[in-house]
Write an enzyme that holds these catalytic residues in place. Structure first.
Site, mmCIF file in Angstrom:
data_model
loop_
_atom_site.group_PDB
_atom_site.id
_atom_site.type_symbol
_atom_site.label_atom_id
_atom_site.label_comp_id
_atom_site.label_asym_id
_atom_site.label_seq_id
_atom_site.Cartn_x
_atom_site.Cartn_y
_atom_site.Cartn_z
ATOM 1 C CD GLU A 93 -26.051 19.615 -42.685
ATOM 2 O OE1 GLU A 93 -25.487 18.939 -43.541
ATOM 3 O OE2 GLU A 93 -26.483 19.146 -41.614
ATOM 4 C CG ASP A 94 -21.399 23.469 -43.507
ATOM 5 O OD1 ASP A 94 -21.673 22.286 -43.261
ATOM 6 O OD2 ASP A 94 -21.391 23.958 -44.642
#
Ligand code: MN
Length: 718
Positions: A93-94
């Site tokens: 996600e990051d």
């Protein structure tokens, strides 16, 4: 140097700024084999590199968060895949790192877990309604294929709650509310008491900071004054166990703040009533000892009548087992005592997670679903009383769902059967939405209507004024509601279309007899309807439109012309606009298009079928002239018609694609292609294409004919 230190030393710089890694390794090496601990270390290196430079809101390096999440799961002795996934849970996600990289380095199972957690992160809880929260919990559980995903997610949420102070106030309240509404109940449902208790207390603290502070202070104060008494009674219990040679631990139990709050607010109890209770837990080695200890404590202090509960023989619905009793303490104050075995204690704290606790002797070839089923089977076995089937059913439905859950654009959750499409969604919102739906968007992107929906998607339906359901939808809709609604609509549509057509046909035939509906008048009409056994004009028109009753005969009957009397065959033709709907169809033998000379055949029950004048089937004309009617085309028809062409080509590679491209350039869709014959150096292909009219068809045939590898183009197929 100890083992943890050896491993840490391998990491450049990491031993100095360890971010909780040392404690994690120490926890892991107590129950995992060396090579698995090393593989977790590898995940740490990977994660630390990926998150390098990122910081938490608290200012700490980001990697401290996934390590803390892994620590929670390590404290429950979860397997190394779950720990590895916990360390990598925010990487996809990051950071720049991809799922493929994770799969390459840590295998498909870990990648699957990380992917599952990322997907859960993408769905957002928007509404607060009770029923909505329940649906949302179900949706989350339905989305996961492996229970370990929810374990990582719960641990993730727990650490985020522990570090919530760094967040702005409005965010704090939202996240706390979501934790109490969604995550704590999921932990409870899966029997993971330790997560449930911590999530509830933290949620309570951030949602109602004042109430929390008051209650916390009161509890601390009472704990201070209780300390001596708790110590004395604990020692008494311990001595009694030792005197009987029973091995076991006695623990003075801490109050769970949120449960105190709930008891006070729901049961309207005073703080002192809830707080001035002493709690003890006695953990022994086997079930026999449980009952022995029960007898012993009842001998020490008088039991309160009606307060003994045997959850060992009859477990609670989520698998919880324990003996509960309440005693009158030395000064008459209540002592609540729980007695259970170590195994029962483990299940009470970890629930479903206890099935993923690492056990060296166990082969781990069981699939995640298999293990979740095992857990359920265990619960079922415990439930000899049969009072809890309902709970088991609900957990089973949650873990092995036959439903999917999707969002409306407003954030409401809509449950649908697996495999349901956007059309099913439209009908489940409202029949009108279904009937007028023309397009659908999933997560804001346009998709074909037949697209099956997935859990967590946001679905939006685009409706059109005057749009109608398409009979083809029946081939892919899954819900009974959609199917029934489409069928009903078809029926009424068909009947109103045939009423229109029937009236036109009758008008035309009456005109041939120099009459009209107006000239015939109401009186004659109603007596005619009586004779025919019909209720009203519409019924008569509909029968004519559907071809069940012939217009010329009906006209003569109404006007009262002798059946024998010869009338000239009708010369006025019926004008076809292409928008008549289902009561006018185009013959599949000759594929008529605007510009062709055509005739209409009244087919009983189907309305009018249009044929070309040179169609072989027109020979029937002589046998049943009354069933054939003259038709002509409206001037400007704005739609496409199917037409068939036959193309002979040289056998060159790619020639089919070239012909298809030329047809496409002519702004025509190809509906179907088939190879009619293949000879040594030539092929015969049949194309079903869509054209507006004869001119359009001629243009396309000309450009195909001009292609170098094309020998011959003809309309229709031999
Ligand atoms: Mn996270």
């Amino acid at each position: 140097m100890d083992y943890a230190a050896t491993l840490l030393a391998k990491l450049p710089g990491a031993s100095r700024r360890d971010h909780g890694l040392r404690r994690l390794i120490e926890t892991l090496e107590a129950y995992l084999p060396e090579e698995q601990v090393e593989s977790v270390m590898h995940a740490y290196e990977f994660g630390a590199a990926a998150h390098d430079g990122q910081k938490r809101k608290s200012g700490e390096p980001y990697i401290s968060h996934p390590v803390a999440v892994a620590q929670e799961l390590a404290d429950m002795h979860l397997d190394s895949q779950a720990i590895t996934a916990a360390i990598l849970h925010d990487v996809v996600e990051d950071t720049e790192a991809s799922l493929a990289q994770i799969e390459e380095n840590f295998g498909p199972e870990v990648a699957g877990l990380v992917d599952g957690v990322s997907k859960l992160d993408q769905i957002q809880f928007r509404s607060r309604a009770e029923a909505q929260a329940e649906s949302f919990r179900k949706m989350m559980l339905a989305m996961i294929e492996d229970i370990r995903v929810i374990l990582v997610k719960l641990a993730d949420r727990l650490h985020n709650m522990q570090t919530l102070d760094a967040m702005p106030a409005d965010k704090k309240a939202r996240i706390a509310r979501e934790t109490l509404d969604i995550y704590a109940p999921i932990a409870n449902r899966l029997g993971i008491n330790r997560f449930k208790v911590m999530l509830e207390d933290l949620g309570f603290r951030h949602l109602y900071p004042m109430r929390y502070r008051v209650l916390d202070r009161a509890l601390r104060r009472s704990k201070g004054s209780q300390r001596q008494m708790v110590k004395k009674i604990t020692e008494e219990f311990e001595a009694t166990l030792a005197g009987e040679n029973i091995g076991g631990d006695v623990i003075g139990r801490e109050k769970h703040l949120y449960s105190v709050y709930r008891k006070m607010s729901e049961k309207k109890r005073l703080l002192s009533d809830v707080v001035d209770v002493y709690g003890f837990r006695i953990i022994v080695n086997d079930v026999n000892d449980c009952y022995k200890v029960l007898g012993l404590v009842h001998g020490l202090y008088k039991p309160m009548p009606g307060r003994f509960k045997d959850y060992v023989a009859i477990p609670r619905i989520n698998g919880y087992q324990s003996l509960h009793t309440t005693l009158f303490g030395p000064k008459g104050q209540p002592l609540e005592v729980q007695i259970r075995t170590r195994d029962m204690d483990r299940v009470a704290e970890s629930g479903v997670a206890s099935h993923w606790q690492y056990k060296a002797e166990e082969k781990s070839d069981a699939t995640p679903q298999r293990r979740a089923r095992d857990w359920l089977a265990n619960l079922a076995e415990l439930q000899s009383s049969g009072t809890s089937e309902e709970f088991l059913e609900s957990v089973k439905v949650d873990l092995f769902p036959d439903k999917i859950y999707v969002f409306t654009p407003k954030g409401d959750i809509m449950p649908l059967p697996k495999g349901a499409t956007t059309v099913d969604f439209a009908y489940s919102v409202h029949t009108d939405i279904g009937n007028r739906c023309v397009a659908a968007k999933i997560d804001r992107g346009l998709v074909p209507l037949r697209t099956p929906l997935q859990n967590g998607q946001t679905v939006e339906i685009v409706t059109g004024r005057g749009a109608r359901p398409n009979p083809n939808w029946l081939s892919f809709v899954r819900t009974a509601k959609a199917r029934t609604a489409i069928r009903n609509h078809m029926k009424t549509m068909r009947s109103s279309e045939s009423v229109d057509l029937g009236k036109r046909l009758l008008d035309r035939s009456l005109k041939d007899l120099d009459s009209s509906l107006r000239k015939i008048g109401k009186t004659r009409m109603s007596s005619a309807l009586d004779e025919l056994g019909l209720d009203n004009n519409e019924e008569l028109f509909e029968q004519i439109g559907l071809g069940e009753r012939l217009a010329p005969l009906t006209a003569r009957f109404l006007v009262g012309v002798n059946e024998e009397g010869e009338t000239e065959p009708s010369t006025a033709s019926l004008v076809i606009a292409g928008t008549e709907g289902m009561v006018v169809s185009y013959a599949r033998c000759c594929h008529p298009i605007p510009g062709d000379d055509v005739m209409g055949y009244l087919s009983s029950g189907r309305g009018i079928v249009i044929h070309r004048n040179n169609c072989g089937n027109l020979s029937n004309f002589r046998k049943q002239p009354e069933k054939w009617i003259a038709v002509s085309w409206e001037k400007d028809i704005d739609r496409d018609f199917n037409s068939q062409i036959q193309v002979e080509t040289l056998n060159k590679p790619g020639v089919l694609a070239e012909v298809a491209a030329t047809i496409g350039d002519g702004r025509s869709n190809i509906e179907q292609v088939s190879v009619l014959g293949r000879h040594e150096d030539c092929s015969v292909l049949a194309f079903m294409i869509q054209v507006r009219d004869r001119i359009h068809l001629a243009q396309i045939m000309r450009s195909v004919r001009n292609m170098p590898n094309v020998i011959r183009v003809t309309r229709d197929c031999a």
